[in-house]
Design a protein around this motif. Structure first.
Motif, mmCIF file in Angstrom:
data_model
loop_
_atom_site.group_PDB
_atom_site.id
_atom_site.type_symbol
_atom_site.label_atom_id
_atom_site.label_comp_id
_atom_site.label_asym_id
_atom_site.label_seq_id
_atom_site.Cartn_x
_atom_site.Cartn_y
_atom_site.Cartn_z
ATOM 1 N N GLU A 61 0.839 -1.197 0.000
ATOM 2 C CA GLU A 61 0.000 0.000 0.000
ATOM 3 C C GLU A 61 0.878 1.252 0.000
ATOM 4 O OE1 GLU A 61 -3.608 1.996 2.594
ATOM 5 O OE2 GLU A 61 -2.236 0.614 3.590
ATOM 6 N N LEU A 62 0.593 2.148 -0.928
ATOM 7 C CA LEU A 62 1.290 3.428 -1.017
ATOM 8 C C LEU A 62 0.340 4.509 -0.528
ATOM 9 C CD1 LEU A 62 3.643 5.266 -1.984
ATOM 10 C CD2 LEU A 62 2.512 5.305 -4.221
ATOM 11 N N LYS A 63 0.744 5.200 0.531
ATOM 12 C CA LYS A 63 -0.043 6.313 1.055
ATOM 13 C C LYS A 63 0.578 7.605 0.555
ATOM 14 C CE LYS A 63 -1.650 3.910 5.128
ATOM 15 N NZ LYS A 63 -1.764 3.886 6.583
ATOM 16 N N LEU A 64 -0.279 8.476 0.038
ATOM 17 C CA LEU A 64 0.177 9.720 -0.573
ATOM 18 C C LEU A 64 -0.519 10.928 0.036
ATOM 19 C CD1 LEU A 64 -0.200 8.521 -4.250
ATOM 20 C CD2 LEU A 64 1.989 9.048 -3.154
ATOM 21 N N ILE A 65 0.217 12.032 0.082
ATOM 22 C CA ILE A 65 -0.360 13.347 0.317
ATOM 23 C C ILE A 65 0.187 14.221 -0.802
ATOM 24 C CG2 ILE A 65 -0.501 15.356 1.841
ATOM 25 C CD1 ILE A 65 -0.145 13.461 4.220
ATOM 26 N N TYR A 66 -0.727 14.869 -1.526
ATOM 27 C CA TYR A 66 -0.306 15.658 -2.681
ATOM 28 C C TYR A 66 -1.222 16.857 -2.892
ATOM 29 C CZ TYR A 66 -4.081 13.187 -5.091
ATOM 30 O OH TYR A 66 -5.303 12.682 -5.450
ATOM 31 N N ASN A 67 -0.738 17.812 -3.644
ATOM 32 C CA ASN A 67 -1.476 19.023 -3.963
ATOM 33 C C ASN A 67 -2.204 18.820 -5.283
ATOM 34 O OD1 ASN A 67 -2.284 21.595 -4.817
ATOM 35 N ND2 ASN A 67 -0.493 22.589 -3.923
ATOM 36 N N GLU A 68 -3.542 18.813 -5.245
ATOM 37 C CA GLU A 68 -4.336 18.595 -6.454
ATOM 38 C C GLU A 68 -4.213 19.738 -7.459
ATOM 39 O OE1 GLU A 68 -8.275 17.890 -4.849
ATOM 40 O OE2 GLU A 68 -8.022 15.740 -5.136
#
Length: 115
Positions: A61-68
């Motif tokens: 599982e890859l958890k991401l936080i990113y700017n849309e």
């Protein structure tokens, strides 16, 4: 009619500005080891707009936080498959996969069993 057009333009403008600067997502990425982890996370972080990438070796599982406003999941997945790892809905090219280190060949059942 003029009011309807003005309202529609306003709503479209608000929707485009209201994108999440700290969007969170979780996706499945194939890999088998800590070398894969580093490669996957680095590919994500190099994608403009990605703030955090944390891949779990055991769960894939890859958890991401990113700017849309700067990127999207498609662009992030594209970066991951470019370095040789399959994701949900996208498969790495044979050329990219073949460039992986021998211990990272996650499509090979013997390699998977060895980890």
């Amino acid at each position: 009619m003029k009011k309807i057009i003005i309202i529609a333009v306003f709503l479209i403008g608000v929707a485009s500005v209201a994108q999440n600067k700290n969007a969170k997502a979780s996706i499945h990425v194939d890999g088998v080891c800590e070398m894969c982890e580093k490669r996957i996370e680095t590919a994500c972080i190099k994608t403009k707009g990605v703030k955090l990438a944390d891949w779990n070796v055991a769960t894939h599982e890859l958890k991401l936080i990113y700017n849309e406003n700067k990127t999207n999941l498609y662009a992030i997945k594209k970066s991951i498959v470019a370095v040789g790892h399959d994701t949900e809905g996208m498969k790495a090219s044979d050329e990219a996969y073949n460039n992986l280190h021998e211990c990272c060949k996650y499509r090979d059942e013997e390699v998977k069993a060895a980890h």
